[in-house]
Design an enzyme around this catalytic site. Structure first.
Site, PDB file in Angstrom:
ATOM      1  N   PRO A  85       0.786  -1.228   0.000  1.00 53.48           N
ATOM      2  CA  PRO A  85       0.000   0.000   0.000  1.00 53.48           C
ATOM      3  C   PRO A  85       0.821   1.282   0.000  1.00 53.48           C
ATOM      4  CG  PRO A  85      -0.131  -1.112   2.124  1.00 53.48           C
ATOM      5  CD  PRO A  85       0.516  -2.072   1.165  1.00 53.48           C
ATOM      6  N   ASN A  86       0.350   2.220  -0.799  1.00 50.44           N
ATOM      7  CA  ASN A  86       0.858   3.586  -0.909  1.00 50.44           C
ATOM      8  C   ASN A  86       2.194   3.703  -1.634  1.00 50.44           C
ATOM      9  OD1 ASN A  86      -1.341   4.910   0.482  1.00 50.44           O
ATOM     10  ND2 ASN A  86      -0.613   3.892   2.329  1.00 50.44           N
ATOM     11  N   ARG A 112       5.693  12.609  -2.461  1.00 53.43           N
ATOM     12  CA  ARG A 112       5.783  13.170  -1.114  1.00 53.43           C
ATOM     13  C   ARG A 112       6.838  12.436  -0.305  1.00 53.43           C
ATOM     14  NH1 ARG A 112       0.050  12.126   0.310  1.00 53.43           N
ATOM     15  NH2 ARG A 112      -0.198  11.851  -1.918  1.00 53.43           N
ATOM     16  N   TYR A 148      11.731   8.500   1.597  1.00 57.34           N
ATOM     17  CA  TYR A 148      11.627   7.459   0.572  1.00 57.34           C
ATOM     18  C   TYR A 148      12.382   7.767  -0.722  1.00 57.34           C
ATOM     19  CZ  TYR A 148       7.949   5.767   3.656  1.00 57.34           C
ATOM     20  OH  TYR A 148       7.258   5.301   4.742  1.00 57.34           O
ATOM     21  N   ASN A 186       7.893  -5.837  -0.859  1.00 57.55           N
ATOM     22  CA  ASN A 186       7.816  -4.700   0.049  1.00 57.55           C
ATOM     23  C   ASN A 186       6.364  -4.618   0.492  1.00 57.55           C
ATOM     24  OD1 ASN A 186       7.654  -2.319   1.427  1.00 57.55           O
ATOM     25  ND2 ASN A 186       8.906  -1.148  -0.017  1.00 57.55           N
ATOM     26  N   ALA A 222       2.940  -0.873   4.825  1.00 59.59           N
ATOM     27  CA  ALA A 222       2.534  -0.862   6.233  1.00 59.59           C
ATOM     28  C   ALA A 222       2.026  -2.221   6.717  1.00 59.59           C
ATOM     29  CB  ALA A 222       1.473   0.216   6.451  1.00 59.59           C
ATOM     30  N   GLU A 234      12.457  -9.761   1.787  1.00 58.12           N
ATOM     31  CA  GLU A 234      11.646  -8.600   2.175  1.00 58.12           C
ATOM     32  C   GLU A 234      12.480  -7.355   1.952  1.00 58.12           C
ATOM     33  OE1 GLU A 234       8.924  -8.770   5.476  1.00 58.12           O
ATOM     34  OE2 GLU A 234       9.701  -6.872   6.263  1.00 58.12           O
ATOM     35  N   HIS A 259      12.666  -2.973   2.167  1.00 56.94           N
ATOM     36  CA  HIS A 259      12.137  -1.671   2.580  1.00 56.94           C
ATOM     37  C   HIS A 259      13.028  -0.564   2.076  1.00 56.94           C
ATOM     38  CE1 HIS A 259       9.101  -3.479   5.056  1.00 56.94           C
ATOM     39  NE2 HIS A 259      10.019  -4.311   5.493  1.00 56.94           N
ATOM     40  N   ARG A 299      13.138   4.268  12.649  1.00 57.30           N
ATOM     41  CA  ARG A 299      11.942   5.100  12.522  1.00 57.30           C
ATOM     42  C   ARG A 299      11.061   4.987  13.778  1.00 57.30           C
ATOM     43  NH1 ARG A 299       9.208   4.642   6.886  1.00 57.30           N
ATOM     44  NH2 ARG A 299       8.268   6.534   7.732  1.00 57.30           N
TER      45      ARG A 299
HETATM   46  O1  CA2 Z   1      10.384   1.687   3.924  1.00 56.93           O
HETATM   47  C1  CA2 Z   1       9.524   1.050   3.308  1.00 56.93           C
HETATM   48  O2  CA2 Z   1       9.717   0.567   2.188  1.00 56.93           O
HETATM   49  C2  CA2 Z   1       8.130   0.858   3.910  1.00 56.93           C
HETATM   50  O3  CA2 Z   1       7.686  -0.452   3.590  1.00 56.93           O
HETATM   51  C3  CA2 Z   1       7.248   1.896   3.252  1.00 56.93           C
HETATM   52  C4  CA2 Z   1       5.830   1.944   3.822  1.00 56.93           C
HETATM   53  C5  CA2 Z   1       5.854   2.052   5.345  1.00 56.93           C
HETATM   54  O4  CA2 Z   1       4.539   1.960   5.857  1.00 56.93           O
HETATM   55  C6  CA2 Z   1       6.716   0.968   5.983  1.00 56.93           C
HETATM   56  O5  CA2 Z   1       6.739   1.187   7.375  1.00 56.93           O
HETATM   57  C7  CA2 Z   1       8.130   1.010   5.429  1.00 56.93           C
HETATM   58  C8  CA2 Z   1       5.045   3.152   3.306  1.00 56.93           C
HETATM   59  C9  CA2 Z   1       5.110   3.401   1.837  1.00 56.93           C
HETATM   60  C10 CA2 Z   1       4.353   4.664   1.554  1.00 56.93           C
HETATM   61  O6  CA2 Z   1       5.133   5.492   0.728  1.00 56.93           O
HETATM   62  C11 CA2 Z   1       4.744   6.765   0.529  1.00 56.93           C
HETATM   63  C12 CA2 Z   1       5.464   7.465  -0.415  1.00 56.93           C
HETATM   64  C13 CA2 Z   1       5.143   8.774  -0.680  1.00 56.93           C
HETATM   65  C14 CA2 Z   1       4.108   9.387  -0.004  1.00 56.93           C
HETATM   66  C15 CA2 Z   1       3.381   8.700   0.935  1.00 56.93           C
HETATM   67  C16 CA2 Z   1       3.701   7.368   1.196  1.00 56.93           C
END
Ligand code: CA2
Length: 151
Positions: free
Chosen positions: A12-13, A20, A25, A76, A79, A100, A102, A109
């Protein structure tokens, strides 16, 4: 020998990458990451199926599909990493190498991100290297698949 195949699944996301939170990221979009992943995979003779979904059930379905069709998996879980026993069970049920991945270092974090439920079933974990982690995961998966280890 038939060409090696790998699924690269994104939760997700992750479709929002590059829009953003670049401090966490990076600036790459998921399309940029897919292109770099496919380039590395092609150089190593791996056929990659690269996908993203916001749904937990879809990810479970795709993990099962990877177990039936692919030689290796990079995931990946977004969340769902921190919550999904359903994904842990799906990963535990498939007998292929599983990495896995990330973008961020989840251990540096917020407290709620520091545990990965799903990593309990992973062969290995790559994190904290941004989009560059994906081609590195392809290299690691190639080593596991060609050695027949990590399932
Ligand atoms: O670090 C990672 O790859 C995560 O899997 C990314 C997830 C986060 O919930 C994990 O804790 C760690 C979130 C990805 C969302 O990415 C966004 C990118 C731009 C704007 C909003 C969210």
């Amino acid at each position: 020998m038939a060409a090696l195949t790998a699924f690269v699944l994104n939760g997700p996301n992750l479709n929002l990458l590059g829009t953003r939170e670049p401090d966490i990221y990076g600036n790459d979009t998921l399309g940029d990451i897919e292109a770099a992943t496919l380039k590395k995979a092609e150089a190593l003779g791996i056929t990659v199926d690269f996908r993203q979904t916001n749904g937990e059930g879809a990810l479970v379905d795709w993990v099962q599909e990877a177990g039936a069709k692919a030689d290796g998996l990079i995931l990946n879980p977004g969340a769902y990493t921190h919550t999904s026993i359903a994904l842990l069970d799906a990963l535990s049920a498939i007998a292929i190498p599983k990495i896995e991945l990330h973008l961020s270092n989840i251990h540096g974090r917020e407290e709620f991100r520091r545990d990965s439920v799903t990593a309990r079933a992973a062969t290995g974990v790559i994190m904290g290297l941004g989009g560059a982690g994906y081609p590195l995961a392809i290299e690691a998966l190639h080593a596991l698949m060609t050695r027949g280890t990590g399932a």
